[in-house]
Design a protein around this motif. Structure first.
Motif, mmCIF file in Angstrom:
data_model
loop_
_atom_site.group_PDB
_atom_site.id
_atom_site.type_symbol
_atom_site.label_atom_id
_atom_site.label_comp_id
_atom_site.label_asym_id
_atom_site.label_seq_id
_atom_site.Cartn_x
_atom_site.Cartn_y
_atom_site.Cartn_z
ATOM 1 N N ARG A 19 19.191 58.048 32.060
ATOM 2 C CA ARG A 19 20.473 57.574 32.594
ATOM 3 C C ARG A 19 21.563 58.631 32.482
ATOM 4 O O ARG A 19 22.645 58.481 33.046
ATOM 5 C CB ARG A 19 20.905 56.284 31.886
ATOM 6 N N ARG A 43 20.912 54.684 36.579
ATOM 7 C CA ARG A 43 19.527 54.895 36.988
ATOM 8 C C ARG A 43 19.423 55.266 38.461
ATOM 9 O O ARG A 43 18.466 55.927 38.878
ATOM 10 C CB ARG A 43 18.708 53.636 36.695
ATOM 11 N N GLU A 87 18.962 48.306 47.594
ATOM 12 C CA GLU A 87 19.267 47.782 46.255
ATOM 13 C C GLU A 87 20.762 47.848 45.970
ATOM 14 O O GLU A 87 21.337 46.924 45.375
ATOM 15 C CB GLU A 87 18.495 48.592 45.206
ATOM 16 N N LEU A 110 23.081 41.090 38.630
ATOM 17 C CA LEU A 110 23.271 41.957 37.456
ATOM 18 C C LEU A 110 23.589 41.106 36.241
ATOM 19 O O LEU A 110 24.608 40.406 36.214
ATOM 20 C CB LEU A 110 24.409 42.955 37.700
ATOM 21 N N THR A 121 22.472 50.345 35.328
ATOM 22 C CA THR A 121 21.824 50.255 36.635
ATOM 23 C C THR A 121 22.323 51.343 37.574
ATOM 24 O O THR A 121 21.540 52.018 38.251
ATOM 25 C CB THR A 121 22.066 48.875 37.257
ATOM 26 N N GLU A 166 24.557 45.093 32.378
ATOM 27 C CA GLU A 166 23.569 45.883 33.107
ATOM 28 C C GLU A 166 24.163 46.794 34.164
ATOM 29 O O GLU A 166 23.471 47.672 34.678
ATOM 30 C CB GLU A 166 22.540 44.958 33.782
ATOM 31 N N LEU A 187 23.206 44.665 45.089
ATOM 32 C CA LEU A 187 23.998 44.560 43.857
ATOM 33 C C LEU A 187 25.475 44.370 44.166
ATOM 34 O O LEU A 187 26.155 43.542 43.542
ATOM 35 C CB LEU A 187 23.788 45.799 42.993
#
Length: 980
Positions: free
Chosen positions: A891, A130, A164, A119, A127, A123, A168
């Motif tokens: 978002r 999203r 994902e 990241l 993120t 972000e 992260l």
């Protein structure tokens, strides 16, 4: 045996923990050693959480340990559908810091979100949005004295988003990126958080903690840290803290969600399997132990005392009986001891409450035992005097405790509490399928933190029921005496007047002998609903028809009472009940407005029929019954959570309150006293000033929203209370909503016998109720606070609208408010470091046509208030001039879509959305478009809304500043605190 075993602490004392500045999650020490006499084969097969324990392993969890030492627990859970809850706990908090690192554990938590391996800087929040997660609720972290926990609730988890997410998170934990720029940017944000927590309450917390734990690290180690150490932080010094403590051996990962456990386990291994610590392992430092003063009386070792003078806080006397904390094995025998401890506390707290209700010298008093941050095993006592005589309040509280220490409780008293324990442990068994994965994951994390196990609801209930014979008067007496014995006792008095006491006089008050007072021991005579008079002749159902929405049914009783019934198995063992009646705020005359707040506090406790407050408690013993009351714009509401076996009696309580209300005076007198004491503290900080005045001001100074002053409270009487509330209970339409696990025929029979037996009700009187939005101002309205000189608050609000005809617009305005919120958060927190958590909200009253608004607010320094107004104006102007980008909009809409989808799996969501629909069926149609209204829009639609409502010249502004600054600006000594 975490969670359920401690659930019986129904009278737990929150205040001491708040004063200590510690979180309830952080309380016990190192992992228990495996019992030496256990067979080798058994030792190797025991999951890591259960080492040294004979508590049955919860089979729904899969436990494992990686070669690196990282421990994990995963399980499948389908509540809510599609969600996966991930918790990553590092066994390092503020007590792991050196003197020069104070605040680093918490700062590191912030920096881990700022930039990491996967990241880039800035972000993280976009993120997660999203992915459908809301920052601050679905995505969060917390640091306590003993640990740091990262939390993520991932909605609508797919194989791709789950992978994902783990990727992260692994980067945040194992490879955060520390730069001089990042530290320089994040430290002001932490300092803003520190500033916003400041004020008299924080000073009391720090001084209390320093006294209770003197000589121990906890005395001066708080997660927020110190200004000087935070300002001295560098990327290298923070990295050193990370490398020392962020290691696999100190890490536990817990995952619960709507994914197969084997898949969750594979994700943990994939993304954390190759992580290794940097350098040599460092053991956790010692947290010390409380020590008695030299020469103290071993039988009554009262140590140092503190008198804390805070002119804006009410009096309160606290003292702690402190013992060294010791590691224990979390065995069944240990948990039986905890239950006996809880019984001892419950008996005393019930007697203290009875004494307060009867008009004693204290408004409230409680005792509570806690293990605090591996630093002490403590019994806390807290006393709020009714007036200025704190000595009498302390003496009377100690007299009740002395009686509990001198002679055993009766078996009848114990049996009464056992019935309460039983329902506390039985309900989780009945409702186990409703437990959210986030709750289950949090339970494991708390168990790790306090070095206990977790157990299934069935195990906890069995442990309790198997030991019922052990709850003897002699056993409870022995545990009571142990709870009030310790190494040292330390008292604190918070008082508005320095003349009230000295440390010496406070210490002497605690040493003074007291005569045991058993007058508040309560007879345990049972009361049965069968002995209560009927509401009246049972009514009948005259109409019943499906609503066309889900399987919800609309029912009308012969006396005109209407009901919505939805029997479903979404939450087994649970029924949500809501009763709406009358006209809400519109039924209260402005001149009677002071009785609104008193009604919230005293209407239920003033009793019904032959049942006063004590009898209401007694008849509810061993039952899952509730009785909450609230005032809404268009109705008054009774609400409760109950279960199928108790539904009829729950409905009886509500109906009887309307049919045969009782008007005991003591609850009103006590509510007045509590309101007076609370009013004194409203000037202690900007937040408390807003709590006191904002609703009143933003509703056009409608008196029904005003916090009554002591002078206004003084004019109220029990007779006036009855005059206002008696006609309200007797008039206006009634709607009963039942959503949950019940049989239709049982619910119909219960309704006919209770609400169907009410006499037909006359129409409710209605006063004019149209609170307007305040007129625009050219200069902010100014309020003053008495808190720290570096604290202020500011708000700017724009009028919108109200009414159910605009329900889609109200939902679209929520999207606009969230767009505004993201930008304000970025400007005031991320770029300026001026406010820790600025917020924007939209309020559109559906049940009145006036008073809606969008408001932006923040807590700041006085010097930053102009920058806040400038930022808000610039953001509003830009939203008017330019549409948001599609990514910026998504978002917002994706998290809102996921939030609604998750909420819609529970009955509470539908009950809230459909309340009033039995009387106004048009509300049924409004819910059909809710997902679309909150999740579908266009940049152009947002720009059009902004142009319609975010008009600068229509705005209303407010600032809350230190009183000295307000006076200095006015240039007149004694200038009033508020002005336009």
């Amino acid at each position: 045996m975490h969670s359920y075993a401690r659930a019986a602490r129904r009278f737990g004392l929150l205040l001491p923990l708040l004063l200590l500045g510690t979180a309830p999650a952080a309380v016990i020490g190192p992992t228990a050693a495996l019992a030496k006499d256990a067979p080798a084969a058994a030792r190797s097969s025991v999951p890591w959480l259960y080492k040294g324990s004979d508590v049955p392993v919860d089979p729904e969890w899969t436990f494992g340990t990686l070669p690196s030492g990282l421990r994990y627990a995963v399980r499948h859970n389908g509540v809510p559908p599609g969600q996966v809850s991930i918790r990553i706990r590092i066994d390092a908090g503020s007590l792991n810091e050196t003197d020069s690192e104070q605040g680093f554990a918490h700062l590191l938590e912030h920096l881990s979100f700022r930039e990491s391996k996967y990241l880039k800087e800035g972000e993280a929040i976009p993120t997660w949005q999203r992915l459908g997660a809301t920052f601050g609720s679905d995505t969060n972290a917390e640091t306590t004295p003993t640990g740091t926990t990262y939390k993520l609730d991932l909605p609508n988890a797919t194989p791709a988003t789950l992978d994902e997410t783990f990727k992260l998170l692994s980067g945040m934990i194992t490879a955060p990126i520390f730069t001089a720029h990042g530290v320089k940017t994040e430290v002001p944000i932490v300092l803003a958080e520190m500033r916003e927590r400041g004020g008299p309450a924080q000073r009391v917390a720090e001084a209390t903690r320093a006294l209770y734990f003197q000589g121990q690290p906890l005395a001066n180690r708080t997660p927020i840290g110190k200004v000087e150490t935070l300002e001295a932080a560098t990327d290298a010094s923070v990295r050193a803290f990370h490398d020392r403590w962020y290691r696999p051996e100190n890490t536990v990962i817990v995952v619960a969600g709507d994914v197969d456990a084997a898949v969750l386990e594979a994700q943990v291994k994939k993304w954390f399997g190759d992580w290794r610590g940097v350098g040599k392992f460092v053991p956790t430092p010692s947290f010390g132990a409380p020590a008695a003063p030299k020469g103290s009386d071993p039988a009554n070792p009262v140590g140092d005392a503190a008198v804390l003078v805070e002119p804006d806080l009410p009096r309160i006397v606290n003292y702690a009986i402190l013992r060294p904390w010791h590691q224990v094995n979390d065995t069944i025998a240990y948990n039986r001891g905890l239950m006996l401890d809880q019984m001892a506390q419950a008996l005393i707290n019930r007697r203290l409450e009875a004494r307060a209700r009867a008009g004693g010298s204290f408004l409230s008093a409680q005792v509570n035992q806690e293990d605090v941050s591996r630093s002490a095993d403590a019994t806390f006592v807290s006393v709020t005097p009714l007036g200025e005589d704190w000595q009498a309040a302390l003496r009377d509280t100690r007299a009740v405790i002395a009686d509990a220490l001198a002679r055993p409780a009766t078996q009848e008293e114990i049996d009464r509490e056992l019935a309460e324990f039983d329902v506390a442990f039985a309900v989780p068994v009945e409702t186990r399928d409703t437990l959210a994965g986030s709750k289950l994951a949090d339970d494991i994390i708390r168990a790790v933190d306090i070095r206990e196990t977790v157990a299934s609801p069935e195990t906890v209930l069995k442990v309790f029921r198997d030991m019922r014979a052990e709850f003897t008067p002699a056993a409870v007496l022995a545990h009571t005496r142990a709870l009030f014995s310790g190494t040292v006792t330390r008292p604190v008095l918070v008082t508005p007047k320095a003349s009230d006491a000295t440390p010496a006089s406070l210490r002497q008050a605690l040493l003074a002998p007291v005569k045991a007072d058993g007058s508040s021991r309560l007879a345990a005579k049972a009361i049965s609903f069968k002995d209560l008079p009927p509401i009246g002749p049972a009514g009948t159902v005259t109409a019943a028809a499906p609503t066309g929405l889900l399987q919800i049914e609309s029912v009308t009783l012969s006396n005109g009472v209407k009901a919505l019934l939805w029997n479903n198995d979404a939450e087994p063992g649970r029924i949500m009940v809501k009763v709406r009646f009358g006209n809400g705020y519109g039924a209260i005359r402005p001149e009677d407005a002071t009785y609104v707040s008193l009604g919230n506090a005293a209407l239920v406790s003033s009793g019904l029929g032959t049942l006063g407050q004590e009898e209401l408690d007694r008849i509810s013993t061993g039952r899952k019954l509730g009785f909450n009351f609230a005032v809404d714009d268009d109705a008054f509401e009774f609400t409760a959570d109950t279960r199928p076996a108790d539904l009829e009696d729950q409905l009886y309580l509500f109906a009887a309150k309307l049919a045969m209300p009782r008007w005991d005076a003591n609850p009103v007198v006590r509510a007045k006293a509590a309101a007076r004491l609370q009013y004194e503290s409203y000037v202690s900080s900007p937040q408390s000033v807003l709590q006191r005045d904002l609703d009143y001001l933003i509703h056009g100074q409608d008196p029904r929203y005003k916090t009554p002053t002591p002078a206004e409270l003084e004019k109220t009487t029990p007779e006036g209370f009855r005059r206002v509330w008696e006609p309200i209970l007797a008039s206006g339409p009634i709607e009963v909503d039942l959503f949950g696990d019940f049989k239709r025929e049982d619910a119909i029979a219960a309704l006919e016998k209770t609400f169907g037996a009410l006499k037909p009700r006359p129409a409710a009187t209605s006063a004019r109720f149209a609170p307007p939005f305040p007129a625009p101002v050219t200069r902010p309205v100014v309020l003053a606070h008495h808190g720290d000189s570096n604290q202020a608050a500011a708000m700017v609000a724009w009028p919108t609208g109200g009414g159910r005809a605009g329900i889609r617009e109200s939902r679209q305005l929520e999207i606009l408010a969230q767009l505004f919120n993201n930008r304000l958060f970025d400007r005031m927190r991320e770029k300026l470091g001026a406010s820790y958590a600025p917020q924007v909200q939209s309020d559109w009253p559906l049940d009145r046509e006036t008073g809606g608004y969008i408001a932006a607010a923040g807590q700041l320094t006085p010097q930053a208030v102009p920058a806040f107004f400038s930022a808000a104006d610039e953001i509003a102007a830009d939203l008017v001039a330019n549409p948001p980008t599609a990514d910026e909009l998504s978002r917002i809409t994706e998290p809102l879509k996921q939030l609604i989808s998750r909420a819609a799996t529970g009955n509470g969501f539908w009950l809230y959305q459909l309340e009033g629909a039995a009387v106004q069926p048009s509300r049924l149609g409004e819910v059909r478009s809710i997902l679309d209204d909150y999740s579908r829009t266009t940049p152009e639609a947002m720009q059009a809304l902004a142009a319609r409502y975010l008009v600068g010249q229509r705005s209303w502004r407010l600032e809350v500043l230190p009183e000295k600054l307000v006076t200095a600006r006015a240039g007149i000594p004694g200038q009033p605190a508020a002005s336009n």
